[in-house]
Enzyme design. Structure first.
Site, PDB file in Angstrom:
ATOM      1  N   CYS A  46     -18.107  21.020 -15.280  1.00 23.94           N
ATOM      2  CA  CYS A  46     -17.479  22.336 -15.464  1.00 23.94           C
ATOM      3  C   CYS A  46     -17.796  22.937 -16.834  1.00 23.94           C
ATOM      4  O   CYS A  46     -17.545  24.112 -17.057  1.00 23.94           O
ATOM      5  CB  CYS A  46     -15.964  22.229 -15.291  1.00 23.94           C
ATOM      6  N   CYS A  64      -9.840  24.219 -18.948  1.00 27.15           N
ATOM      7  CA  CYS A  64      -8.810  24.628 -18.002  1.00 27.15           C
ATOM      8  C   CYS A  64      -7.411  24.190 -18.474  1.00 27.15           C
ATOM      9  O   CYS A  64      -7.271  23.373 -19.383  1.00 27.15           O
ATOM     10  CB  CYS A  64      -9.110  24.039 -16.631  1.00 27.15           C
ATOM     11  N   CYS A  81      -9.601  16.371 -14.844  1.00 32.13           N
ATOM     12  CA  CYS A  81      -9.436  17.168 -16.067  1.00 32.13           C
ATOM     13  C   CYS A  81      -8.742  16.369 -17.173  1.00 32.13           C
ATOM     14  O   CYS A  81      -8.850  16.724 -18.347  1.00 32.13           O
ATOM     15  CB  CYS A  81      -8.644  18.428 -15.778  1.00 32.13           C
TER      16      CYS A  81
HETATM   17 FE1  FES Z   1     -13.090  21.384 -16.324  1.00 35.90          FE
HETATM   18 FE2  FES Z   1     -10.563  21.020 -15.706  1.00 35.90          FE
HETATM   19  S1  FES Z   1     -12.006  22.225 -14.634  1.00 35.90           S
HETATM   20  S2  FES Z   1     -11.681  20.039 -17.262  1.00 35.90           S
END
Ligand code: FES
Length: 131
Positions: free
Chosen positions: A38, A63, A107
């Protein structure tokens, strides 16, 4: 259709009002980790004396779950030995938040990994490393 992700009240609180957020100028151990999937990242700043984590702050660019996880992790490790902190898992962090939705569990990993990297740097006698 976009699936709703349900967070606990505690997670929302830590995401909106992160504790111990920010750079620490006199940290003696720093760990930085990015999630390649991400692109989110976390930096953990530790002040360690005689193997005890005296102070800890973090910066997360990512996030809400990553911010909340990293923030609560700082509270979990402050005052602990580096050995105790190193053993903490992402599951322990998620439990402390009252649980994380299955698809957000990953995450909580970057905070743990950043902390472990900082501890590894401390053990190696360096403040930060480039790897
Ligand atoms: Fe990347 Fe949560 S979506 S750490």
């Amino acid at each position: 259709m976009v699936e709703q992700v349900k967070f606990t009240e505690k997670t929302i609180d830590y995401a909106k009002n992160p504790r111990n957020q920010g750079e620490m100028a006199d940290a003696n151990a720093i760990g930085e980790v990015s999630n390649p999937d991400c692109g989110d990242s976390t930096v953990m700043y530790l002040k360690v004396e005689n193997d005890i984590i005296q102070d800890v702050t973090f910066e997360t660019f990512g996030c809400a779950a990553a911010v909340a996880s990293s923030s609560i992790l700082t509270e979990m490790i402050k005052g602990k030995t580096v050995e105790e902190a190193y053993k903490l898992t992402e599951e322990a962090v998620a439990d402390e938040l009252g649980g994380l939705p299955e698809k957000k569990l990953h995450c909580s990993v970057i905070g743990i990994e950043a902390m472990r990297k900082a501890i590894a740097n401390y053990r190696n006698g360096v403040v930060r490393s480039d790897d």
